[in-house]
Design a protein around this motif. Structure first.
Motif, short mmCIF file in Angstrom:
data_model
loop_
_atom_site.label_atom_id
_atom_site.label_comp_id
_atom_site.label_asym_id
_atom_site.label_seq_id
_atom_site.Cartn_x
_atom_site.Cartn_y
_atom_site.Cartn_z
N GLU A 153 0.80 -1.22 0.18
CA GLU A 153 0.03 0.05 0.05
C GLU A 153 0.92 1.39 0.08
O GLU A 153 0.41 2.09 -0.71
N GLN A 184 -6.70 -4.63 -6.03
CA GLN A 184 -7.29 -3.97 -5.05
C GLN A 184 -6.94 -3.95 -3.65
O GLN A 184 -6.78 -3.15 -2.66
N ALA A 185 -6.61 -5.36 -3.25
CA ALA A 185 -6.16 -5.90 -1.94
C ALA A 185 -4.85 -5.25 -1.42
O ALA A 185 -4.51 -5.47 -0.56
N ASN A 207 -4.19 1.15 -1.22
CA ASN A 207 -4.97 1.97 -0.48
C ASN A 207 -5.22 3.47 -0.83
O ASN A 207 -4.07 4.11 -0.91
N ASP A 223 -4.01 -18.02 2.72
CA ASP A 223 -4.52 -16.55 1.77
C ASP A 223 -3.50 -15.51 1.81
O ASP A 223 -3.22 -14.82 0.71
N LEU A 277 -1.58 -14.11 -1.63
CA LEU A 277 -1.73 -12.63 -1.75
C LEU A 277 -0.15 -12.03 -1.83
O LEU A 277 -0.03 -11.08 -2.71
#
Length: 288
Positions: A102, A147-148, A151, A207, A211
């Motif tokens: 981010e 998108q994950a 930010n 998970d 990612l």
């Protein structure tokens, strides 16, 4: 009274003028604020006279939990016509993943939004990093649109964080396989670092590990990639770079893998004149 010869005065004057004309490094420029933490960057202008030069966004290493933006072993690439921006990002002791991506993506958006101020070309932004920074550089580079990992509340939401090329030096690419590839020494370094980054070992938080793995995000739209890794690396398995190279090749993408024979994890072998010229030439060839 002794008189200074005119020729010496001219030398002194020219020397002073040349020194004064050198581009000034701009330190601690704020680019975002999150959770009360102000993130900053150091900007190293290009030594060339181009009005809109290519920019390398540098991501420092330190097992995701240490390191500092002032560590820029590629700084001499400013002599090859590149500007460099070295970014702060929240370390894993302060914030878990994906805080790091981010922050870096926010930095890229900031730099692109202020391209005219920094005299950089917004279409020629390259991301590069070493060790943990190499992992983050690769992850940011292949995850445009994910998108994950971004930010937009950190600013410049209307601006893209996409990059034109990626340079990863001895970085991770698959956090789901890294421990099975590691030496005992590598495990002693990597396990606590991954627990701090992800919140637990990858097998416990699959998970998050998925990612955080660049190999999981590779698609046909990703930019050219340069991988550099030592074949005697005791900390970061060279198979990590092989995995990312393989993912790129399966997707039909542009990837170059340079093995530094006899090299371990970092050190002068990666940043001597020959290696820096190799990096500069590779980037130039991909930005044409």
């Amino acid at each position: 009274m002794h008189r200074v010869p005119l020729c010496l005065l001219l030398v002194f004057a020219i020397g002073s003028f040349t020194h004064a004309a050198e581009p000034m490094i701009q330190r601690d420029l704020p680019f975002a604020k999150v959770d009360g933490t102000e993130l900053k960057l150091d900007f190293y202008p290009s030594r060339a006279d181009d009005d809109a030069c290519p920019l390398i966004v540098w991501v420092h290493g330190g097992a995701w939990r240490a390191g500092d933006k002032r560590s820029v072993p590629i700084q001499r690439l400013t002599e090859h016509g590149f500007a460099i921006a070295s970014l702060d990002y929240r370390l894993s002791g302060t914030a878990r993943f994906p805080a790091q991506t981010e922050d870096i993506k926010a930095g890229i958006r900031f730099l692109r939004a202020h391209a005219e101020r920094f005299e950089i070309d917004p279409d020629r932004i390259v991301i590069a990093g070493a060790s943990a920074g190499g992992h983050l550089a690769a992850l940011v580079g292949v995850s445009s649109g994910v998108q994950a990992l971004e930010n937009f509340a950190m600013g410049n939401a209307e601006v893209s964080s996409r990059v034109a090329a990626i340079v990863s030096l001895y970085g991770a690419s698959n956090l789901q396989t890294i421990l099975s590839q590691s030496t005992p020494h590598g495990l002693s370094v990597r396990e606590p670092a991954l627990k701090l980054l992800l919140g637990d070992l990858p097998t416990t938080v699959p998970d998050a590990a998925r990612l955080a793995s660049p190999v999981q995000h590779v698609d046909s739209e990703d930019p050219p990639l340069l991988l550099i890794h030592g074949d005697q690396d005791p900390q970061m398995p060279i198979n990590q770079s092989h995995e990312l190279e393989g993912a790129y090749r399966r997707a039909g993408l542009d990837v170059t893998f340079h093995v530094v024979h006899g090299a371990a994890h970092g050190g002068k072998a990666f940043y001597d004149d020959e290696q820096l010229k190799r990096i500069a030439d590779w980037i130039d060839s991909r930005l044409d």
